[in-house]
Design an enzyme around this catalytic site. Sequence first.
Site, PDB file in Angstrom:
ATOM      1  N   HIS A 333     120.844  44.491  47.142  1.00 20.58           N
ATOM      2  CA  HIS A 333     121.889  43.836  46.302  1.00 20.58           C
ATOM      3  C   HIS A 333     121.725  44.691  44.875  1.00 20.58           C
ATOM      4  CE1 HIS A 333     124.425  41.297  43.844  1.00 20.58           C
ATOM      5  NE2 HIS A 333     125.072  41.117  44.814  1.00 20.58           N
ATOM      6  N   ASP A 392     125.785  38.658  52.510  1.00 18.18           N
ATOM      7  CA  ASP A 392     126.649  39.299  53.641  1.00 18.18           C
ATOM      8  C   ASP A 392     125.866  39.312  54.982  1.00 18.18           C
ATOM      9  OD1 ASP A 392     129.220  40.104  52.294  1.00 18.18           O
ATOM     10  OD2 ASP A 392     128.096  41.487  50.928  1.00 18.18           O
TER      11      ASP A 392
END
Length: 465
Positions: A333, A392
């Site tokens: 991320h 996700d």
Amino acid sequence: MGDYILEQSEEKTLREFSRMAEKSSSINPELYSKYQVKRGLRDLDGRGVLVGLTEIGEVHSYILDEGEIVPVPGRLIYRGYDIADLVKGFKEDNRYGFEETTYLLLFGQLPDQQALENFQQLLAQYQRLPEDFARDVILKAPSRDIMNTIARSVLALYSFDDNPDDTTISNVLKQCLGLIACFPSLAVYGYQAYSHYHDNQSLYIHSPRTKLSTAENILSMLRPDSNYTKLEAKLLDLALVLHAEHGGGNNSSFVTHVVTSTGTDTYSAMSAAIGALKGPRHGGANIKVVQMFEDIKDKLKDWQDDEEIERYLTQILTKEAFDRSGLIYGIGHAVYSISDPRAVILKEYVAQLAREKGLEDEFNLYAAVERLAPQVISKSNKMYKGVSANVDFYSGFVYRMLNIPIEMFTPIFAISRIVGWSAHRIEEIVNSGKIIRPAYKSVAPRRNYIRMFERTEEKTYEKNV
């Protein structure tokens, strides 16, 4: 025959123009370092360039110790409240949390029971689309991409607003509440139109029900029989809460600030944010995770063999497997390193639904990849920070277990994030900032004008003249 020749000529011309466009747009990568350009508005150490202030959401992933960045487990804060505490609160009370979260993000405080009920009633009044809107706007021009359908629908709603360009807070709030309330219908009807006209499936148009939560309405409108279990609705509600806001620096929320700073209308600002979220580097990432796992499941002989999993992840990294991008999707991320709090929270409830659905083996495969991927990446790449599973990684698995079609994955993200966009739009207007216009340095060489009769391709397009 004549048409065929014209088509071939058009394709040849477009190919040539494409070559020229690519050539004229290419910038020497070394110049970005030379001029210290913060590509992606991020420093080399991964910290974002400070461009604004917000009280809406905070993403916390490190501390500074004597000037050194020290990664810490990620935290996500909504209006000063830790997301873990918010989730624990409505879970222990056995109620849905998305509407309460919406209230908090818009108004800066948690509602009491009466305030929440009044707010839910207000949203219910805005659920229904204008008369014949679904037929005339959504069904008559079905798109293969539901995010495109939502964006067009939002822009079309401008025409149904008696005062669309009024940017007073009261009017903007009314517009935002209207969009928050009707986004589930825009998304689901867009999918049903796609499913019917492009996939030859039966057409189902179920009206939203005022007594249902947002998560329940999504499942009710999406499924032919409108049936769902309590656990399914609770898990979708949790996903909506976790996706509702992620600070002002995430791409689509920043777009909301940028476009709002021009003084434009709410519908234009929100359609721009939808366009940003549509990109696979932003809202579409969980689709790639699901596709990657389909490939992993197909290629692995033993889902429980760590060595086999690790070998295949290495092949993905070295661009020998899956889509040959070199990316293990769902791992890493821009901000979080040790952990993404959204993934941590979601994983616990994913395990429950996996047991209910008889998909424990697949969940265990996800957990194994989550555990092994950071090790594989650390062996293969030089990293300025660690990596971990992001939201996700598990959200696509959640949607698959809920039998939500892949075309709806990003639209569900939009249904949730419209809340954060709305809060950021109001914040930008209230604080009356300047139009957002960062600097770009031109590195094009100066060139002398060439008369038409003297031009050749070499003279015209040589970049170092």
